[in-house]
Write a protein that holds these residues in place. Sequence first.
Motif, short mmCIF file in Angstrom:
data_model
loop_
_atom_site.label_atom_id
_atom_site.label_comp_id
_atom_site.label_asym_id
_atom_site.label_seq_id
_atom_site.Cartn_x
_atom_site.Cartn_y
_atom_site.Cartn_z
N PHE A 9 0.81 -1.21 0.00
CA PHE A 9 0.00 0.00 0.00
C PHE A 9 0.85 1.27 0.00
O PHE A 9 0.33 2.37 0.05
N GLY A 10 2.17 1.09 -0.01
CA GLY A 10 3.07 2.23 -0.14
C GLY A 10 3.66 2.77 1.14
O GLY A 10 4.47 3.69 1.10
N SER A 11 3.28 2.22 2.29
CA SER A 11 3.83 2.71 3.56
C SER A 11 5.22 2.14 3.79
O SER A 11 5.49 0.98 3.46
N LYS A 12 6.08 2.94 4.37
CA LYS A 12 7.41 2.48 4.77
C LYS A 12 7.62 2.91 6.21
O LYS A 12 7.97 4.05 6.49
N HIS A 13 7.35 1.98 7.12
CA HIS A 13 7.41 2.30 8.55
C HIS A 13 8.85 2.19 9.06
O HIS A 13 9.74 1.69 8.38
N ARG A 14 9.05 2.66 10.30
CA ARG A 14 10.38 2.64 10.92
C ARG A 14 10.50 1.41 11.83
O ARG A 14 9.58 1.07 12.57
N PHE A 15 11.68 0.76 11.79
CA PHE A 15 11.92 -0.41 12.61
C PHE A 15 13.32 -0.34 13.22
O PHE A 15 14.24 0.22 12.62
N PHE A 72 12.38 -6.71 17.85
CA PHE A 72 12.12 -5.83 16.73
C PHE A 72 10.95 -4.93 17.13
O PHE A 72 9.88 -5.42 17.54
N VAL A 73 11.16 -3.63 17.02
CA VAL A 73 10.11 -2.66 17.36
C VAL A 73 9.84 -1.82 16.12
O VAL A 73 10.78 -1.35 15.46
N GLY A 74 8.57 -1.64 15.80
CA GLY A 74 8.21 -0.86 14.63
C GLY A 74 7.31 0.31 14.99
O GLY A 74 6.40 0.17 15.82
N ALA A 75 7.57 1.47 14.41
CA ALA A 75 6.72 2.65 14.58
C ALA A 75 5.92 2.84 13.30
O ALA A 75 6.49 3.02 12.23
#
Length: 270
Positions: free
Chosen positions: A45-51, A80-83
Motif C-alpha cells: 500500500f506504499g507505507s514504509k514504517h520505521r523499525f 524488533f520494534v516498529g513505529a
Amino acid sequence: MLFHQPITDLIRQRTSCRTYDPEPISAEHRDALAAEIDALPAGPFGSKHRFVLAAATEQDRSALKGLGTYGFIRGATGFFVGAMGPGEGNLEDFGYQMEMLVLHATDLGLGTCWLGGSFTKSRFAQTIGTGPDESVPAVIAAGYPAQSPGFLDRRMRQAARGDHRRPWNRLFWNGQFGTPLTVEAADAYASVVENVRRGPSASNKQPWRLVRDGDRWHLYIQRTPGYRDGIVQRLGGIADMQRIDLGIALCHWELSVGERNLEGHWQWND
C-alpha cells in the motif's frame, strides 16, 4: 532482499519461539539485521514504517509480564520494534514489513515470536521514539532458541493450536467462493498458496482467503466474529491484528512468487 535459504524452507522453519538461550544476539547478526531494516521495501500500500532491533532489558521483560500470555516469553535477548504512521493500508504494510524481518531472522538461525497488542505507551515506544502520529501495534521477540523448549512453551503452542492450520478447502477457492481450490488447480502457484497457509496469525485464526480467477488471485480478509469486540480490545487500543495478519500473507505471497519468477503486481480493488 537477500535470503541464503529458499523462502519455502524459511517459512516452514519459523515457529513461535517463547523460550530463548541467554546468549545475546551476536554483533554479526545484529549488523546483518540492521542492514535488512535499512533495505526494507515499502509495503504493497506504499507505507514504509520505521523499525529497530533493540537489545532486551529487564524493563522490557517486566513490561511483558503485565500483558497476559506475553509474560510467558522467557529469555528473549532482543526485540524488533516498529513505529507505524497513518495511512490507508498502514497495518497491512506493517505486517508485510515486519514479517520480512522475521524471515531474515529465521535465515540467521534466530527464533522469533509475534507479540501484537497495544505498545504505543510502553517502553517499546520509548525505544524507537514514536512521533505524535505514530503507534506501535506489535513487537517481535527475538533471540537464539533454547535447545529444549520449556513446558510452558509447549503448553502455549498447544493452547494457540500453532501446529494446526485450516486445510485448503476452508481457505482457498477456485473461480468463486464455495468451489474449493485443489493443489492441481493451483498449478505453478501450489507452493505459493501453501506458503500463505503456513503464515503466522493472531490466535492462529488464519483470516486470509484466496480466490483464483484465471490469471488473477484475489486476496480477502475473513473477519473472526467477536475477535475485537471485547472491553479490553476497545479500551486498550489494541491494534487490528487481523489486518496485520493479512500483511503477513501478502509478504509470503510476494516472496514466494518472486522466488519462482512468477510475474505479477498488486492492485487494490473494491
